[in-house]
Write an enzyme that holds these catalytic residues in place. Sequence first.
Site, mmCIF file in Angstrom:
data_model
loop_
_atom_site.group_PDB
_atom_site.id
_atom_site.type_symbol
_atom_site.label_atom_id
_atom_site.label_comp_id
_atom_site.label_asym_id
_atom_site.label_seq_id
_atom_site.Cartn_x
_atom_site.Cartn_y
_atom_site.Cartn_z
ATOM 1 N N ALA A 111 33.419 119.821 43.774
ATOM 2 C CA ALA A 111 33.638 119.501 45.187
ATOM 3 C C ALA A 111 32.388 119.154 45.992
ATOM 4 O O ALA A 111 32.502 118.493 47.017
ATOM 5 C CB ALA A 111 34.358 120.663 45.870
ATOM 6 N N PRO A 113 29.209 117.365 47.589
ATOM 7 C CA PRO A 113 28.834 118.083 48.813
ATOM 8 C C PRO A 113 29.988 118.341 49.788
ATOM 9 O O PRO A 113 29.781 118.942 50.820
ATOM 10 C CB PRO A 113 27.797 117.164 49.447
ATOM 11 N N GLY A 114 31.192 117.826 49.493
ATOM 12 C CA GLY A 114 32.337 118.169 50.327
ATOM 13 C C GLY A 114 33.070 117.006 50.963
ATOM 14 O O GLY A 114 34.005 117.216 51.735
ATOM 15 N N CYS A 232 32.539 107.430 39.680
ATOM 16 C CA CYS A 232 31.858 106.300 40.325
ATOM 17 C C CYS A 232 31.114 105.511 39.254
ATOM 18 O O CYS A 232 29.934 105.196 39.388
ATOM 19 C CB CYS A 232 30.921 106.767 41.446
#
Length: 465
Positions: A111, A113-114, A232
């Site tokens: 998760a 950096p959020g 990514c």
Amino acid sequence: MNLPSAFEEKMKYLLGAEYSDYLGCFDEPRHYGLRINTAKISVEDFLKISPWPLEKIPWIHNGFYYDGENCQPAKHPYYFAGLYYLQEPSAMTPADRLPIEPGDKVLDVCAAPGGKATELGARLNGTGVLAANDLSNSRAKGLLKNIELMGIGNVLVLSEEPGKLIPYFTEYFDKILIDAPCSGEGMFRKDRKMIRAWEEHGPDYFARIQKSIITQAAQMLKPGGMILYSTCTFSPEENEQTIEYLLEQYSDFDVCEIEGYEGFTCGMPEVTASKDKRLSRTVRIFPHRMKGEGHFLALLQKHAAADSDTLTASDVKNTTGRKKLPEDLTDFLADIRREFDPGRFDIRADKVYYMPEDLPALNGIRFLRTGLFLGELKKKRFEPSQAFAMNLKKEEYPRIIDLPVSDERVIKYLKGETLDVEDLVSPKEKGWYLVCVDGYPLGFGKLAGQVLKNKYLPGWRWQSA
């Protein structure tokens, strides 16, 4: 632009005649994205107060481009109020395309950096539970700050290897997001340092990790639940081949269609051994086709099971905290215009937490936060926390100091300075006040004699350039 030859050959194979268009996008400027935090403000209301021109990201309902070369949204009081999160446009897609329902139990496996966890939490809107995990304890600390800044309270912030979570959360979650660690090929255009990292740890290294994570997550998903897997990178080993591996290991999974956009490209079954046509339902994002960096997404659903009496983690309820609450705490909460369930309070070492519903026992898990941290019980008083301030709405709290964004005291407050507020309160008023900017909470202060003692969290303070 010097790209590794092995990467160039792969991209020529994947893109064919479009390869030259892909190379051309390396000369184009990067795209900056801002996602409005709908847990605090509607898209329509934010657009009325936005300090900068914004351009809609067409495939994200609350996403916008901004001019990152000429404005700094991270240095604005609205950022400190948690009204938006700064995120690369393509990276907004996974959380946006995972169907979240009120009351869902949701896990974000990797998760930090959020960016994705905070969107999932906003869409839960205070219901259910969000478990946000990151193996790195240092990264999980940044994750916790972002979750609290965005005002999300129905949360567990964990720092564990995903396999360690299985005994606690077997078939517990309705939805799981896996933004897997990857070789980062989709970020080469944005961050040239990723190329050197790719040469050190390429697709084969990460594909092993991804296969482990996705099969571990599968064991924590309820029958009928959904997983959104994303990377990514462009590498077939990390994308379609990882999904192929899951389908081979777990026959009770299927690949779902993802809400489309004209710039999306279908996944490529031809890069796998099985040539499973279902893999064409996955999505590839290429930076020469749309205004965002490279990404891959797959939405998977576990088959619903027949009715069963099997006990899962979701059947085990944590009853911690079902005791009489201290008077100092109940006195403070009595003024708040919100209903609290007495059975969900948990007091540990004088710290008070408000827990999500229906949690399993968590003994033995390494976590940074369980529930909403409300504050601390001190000698004959309760001191509310920064996280509680960010979770509140202005209308829920009776004592407010609401400053317009143009008031110089906003920055002074964010820097931790004491404020003179004699123009806003009478001499007799005192106690804990919620400081807001244009109606959106920033933190607490303690008022006495028309002077507000600053209680803004020191680690969050505005740093002068």
